[in-house]
Scaffold this motif. Structure first.
Motif, PDB file in Angstrom:
ATOM      1  N   ILE A 125       0.818  -1.288  -0.074  1.00 26.92           N
ATOM      2  CA  ILE A 125      -0.010   0.072  -0.199  1.00 26.92           C
ATOM      3  C   ILE A 125       0.780   1.167  -0.023  1.00 26.92           C
ATOM      4  CG2 ILE A 125      -2.002   1.014   1.006  1.00 26.92           C
ATOM      5  CD1 ILE A 125      -2.429  -1.870   0.227  1.00 26.92           C
ATOM      6  N   GLY A 127       2.990   4.237  -2.745  1.00 26.22           N
ATOM      7  CA  GLY A 127       2.823   4.859  -4.229  1.00 26.22           C
ATOM      8  C   GLY A 127       2.797   6.294  -4.233  1.00 26.22           C
ATOM      9  N   THR A 128       2.921   6.747  -5.251  1.00 26.52           N
ATOM     10  CA  THR A 128       2.741   8.271  -5.801  1.00 26.52           C
ATOM     11  C   THR A 128       1.930   8.407  -7.148  1.00 26.52           C
ATOM     12  OG1 THR A 128       4.576   8.732  -7.419  1.00 26.52           O
ATOM     13  CG2 THR A 128       5.129   8.812  -4.979  1.00 26.52           C
ATOM     14  N   GLU A 129       1.774   9.511  -7.535  1.00 28.41           N
ATOM     15  CA  GLU A 129       1.043   9.771  -8.672  1.00 28.41           C
ATOM     16  C   GLU A 129       1.763   9.592 -10.029  1.00 28.41           C
ATOM     17  OE1 GLU A 129       2.036  11.919  -6.845  1.00 28.41           O
ATOM     18  OE2 GLU A 129       2.229  13.768  -7.558  1.00 28.41           O
ATOM     19  N   LEU A 140      10.303   3.732  -0.697  1.00 27.17           N
ATOM     20  CA  LEU A 140       8.999   3.933  -0.936  1.00 27.17           C
ATOM     21  C   LEU A 140       7.940   3.215  -0.001  1.00 27.17           C
ATOM     22  CD1 LEU A 140       6.464   5.025  -2.505  1.00 27.17           C
ATOM     23  CD2 LEU A 140       6.833   3.264  -3.987  1.00 27.17           C
TER      24      LEU A 140
ATOM     25  N   SER B 220      -3.249   4.669   0.286  1.00 32.76           N
ATOM     26  CA  SER B 220      -3.463   4.383  -1.120  1.00 32.76           C
ATOM     27  C   SER B 220      -4.369   5.285  -1.604  1.00 32.76           C
ATOM     28  CB  SER B 220      -3.986   2.756  -0.956  1.00 32.76           C
ATOM     29  OG  SER B 220      -5.123   3.007  -0.161  1.00 32.76           O
ATOM     30  N   ASP B 298       3.397  13.082  -4.608  1.00 34.02           N
ATOM     31  CA  ASP B 298       2.970  13.018  -3.423  1.00 34.02           C
ATOM     32  C   ASP B 298       2.888  14.223  -2.591  1.00 34.02           C
ATOM     33  OD1 ASP B 298       1.557  11.222  -1.743  1.00 34.02           O
ATOM     34  OD2 ASP B 298       3.104  10.337  -0.918  1.00 34.02           O
ATOM     35  N   HIS B 303       9.251  11.494   2.619  1.00 32.02           N
ATOM     36  CA  HIS B 303       9.714   9.871   2.750  1.00 32.02           C
ATOM     37  C   HIS B 303      10.814   9.457   3.314  1.00 32.02           C
ATOM     38  CE1 HIS B 303       6.179   8.435   0.054  1.00 32.02           C
ATOM     39  NE2 HIS B 303       6.289   9.346  -0.614  1.00 32.02           N
TER      40      HIS B 303
END
Lengths: 308, 308
Positions: A125, A127-129, A140, B220, B298, B303
């Motif tokens: 779960i 991620g980024t866009e 990540l 998510s 993001d 991060h």
């Protein structure tokens, strides 16, 4: 640290695949990383970025002698990958994936998997866009959850090995059945993306408000939605098509609630509106407390005069 | 720099009021800042934060001899503020506000304004999800737009002075009529907030997915919506009640588009879904290019392993 695996094969080298490559290398989790992707152009870019040790456009070739195979492709491509790799997987290989829907991926892949391999579907779960091999970065998965959806009869040792892999990346691992995963993700991920895409589409279609106005004044809320709506269209189309039932169920709930809110606005029922707007604050607080979002205002977006 | 105003009175000292206080002081735009708010507790906090030079719970008292009065209260409180201050405003004072709806604020305030003052409604398109006097910070308005909605007969000199004020804060200023403002903001701000509140409410109400799951897996997508849904409930209730028609119109458009998307999912029409998911990317790019959002993935959320 002794490498956890001799050879790890990454099939698909987009945001997730390339982030995995960075972390596997950084943490020394494999002696060798094999990168496979269908597109020669993407493969070339992966090689320029030094994401692996060997590169091929043939998945069948790539999985030979692999101890762990991680499939990171749009979920609609799962079956074709399974068919391609089935004949060259060695006994004992763990095959997993990172797809956003699980029942469909299992239905697509499991029937093709030879009985001498361990197929365990999974979903980090995180991620980024952004998408593509340039979008990946180390860390990540740090502090994020990874959901594994083992089947009846899944080998417990293989499951434990796969758990350790994700834990080595800094993730916490949950197990659940695929159907439940798909319901949970429908509300926490798929519906938010759909809604974001939808509202951006609605704004784009208006005649009374220009696109230039939407852009200029987007800091008043709209811009938040444009981030999710900038996600990879192929990936998200596939999610919609492959988690249809759960998504339609959540959409129905959402629309029903929206009709209630709409009616409250029409009839000026401020107390109903206030009640909803109050209890939603608590969830935000819990998410921040759980370390799943930053506490900084505005997601910590930089403001010109802020001290860094 | 010579102060632009001798005395500025801030009525309401939440996120916007306190950010104004920081900037007026930082930029030397007034010789004296008077802070007024109905709540004695909030006023005390404003004083502890040294947001002004004088403090009072009486708006009528606060506006005496003010050259500029900025009303920063939930839009539903506009009329009562107008009534309170009407009798003590000196000739030539500029009275403005920062409310998210404009036709309603004008209807509430304009009739009570004495003819010897200049009432010009306004709306800075800036903010965060935080509220209260502690939430303000210098530079909030930097690079953001401020919309003014002058009326027929608005004094051009007063209008120019008010424009200069916002420009001094780093804002760019647009003028439009109040009805158009309300339509634009309904799509770029009010609808996004409503949708965010609504989806968080839907998730909160599910029986099949626990709140703990929603929180754990929120990275998510869902967490993005919780930020807007953590905004001040009183402020947003008032927005809903005071921009009803434009919001209902945009909600209808949104729901219609969502039904189209829902149908495409049900019937597996991947091409329709893909088309929508592709064109929404362009708007994100334009917003980033226009300097209205960060390009960092993001939203630039930190991060763990990223270099700062």
């Amino acid at each position: 640290m002794t490498a956890q695996f001799n050879r790890i094969t990454l099939i698909g080298i987009g945001l997730i695949g390339s982030s995995l490559a960075h972390d596997i290398k950084r943490l020394g989790l494999a002696n060798e990383i094999v990168v496979a992707t269908r597109s020669a152009e993407t493969l070339k870019r992966a090689e320029e970025l030094k994401l692996g040790d060997r590169y091929t456009t043939s998945s069948a070739e790539a999985v030979k002698d692999a101890d762990l195979v991680i499939v990171s492709v749009p979920v609609g491509a799962s079956e074709s990958v399974a068919k391609e790799i089935a004949g060259t997987l060695k006994p004992g290989t763990i095959v997993t994936d990172v797809g956003s829907t699980k029942a469909s991926v299992i239905a697509q892949m499991q029937p093709h998997m030879p009985s001498h391999v361990h197929f365990i579907a999974g979903h980090p779960i995180a991620g980024t866009e952004k998408s593509g091999p340039d979008a990946g970065f180390p860390g990540l998965f740090q502090g994020r959850w990874c959901i594994l959806t083992p089947l009846e009869g899944t080998d417990p040792v293989a499951l434990k090995t796969l758990r350790s892999f994700w834990e080595a990346l800094g993730s916490r691992v949950d197990e659940m059945d695929a159907q439940h995963h798909d319901k949970v993700l429908a509300i926490v991920s798929h519906l938010p993306h759909l809604i974001a895409y939808n509202i951006v589409g609605t704004a784009d279609d208006l005649e009374t408000v220009t696109e230039s106005e939407v852009i200029k004044y987007s800091a008043s809320g709209f811009r938040d939605f444009t981030r999710l709506a900038a996600s990879d269209p192929t990936m998200w189309r596939d999610v919609c098509l492959h988690n249809r039932d759960a998504i339609l169920e959540m959409l129905a709930r959402f629309s029903e609630d929206l009709a209630y809110l709409q009616r409250a606005i029409r009839w000026g029922e401020g107390d109903k509106i206030f009640e909803l707007f109050t209890r939603t604050r608590a969830i935000r607080r819990s998410i921040v407390q759980a370390g799943q979002d930053v506490d900084a205002p505005d997601f910590g977006r930089p403001h010109p005069l802020e001290k860094k």
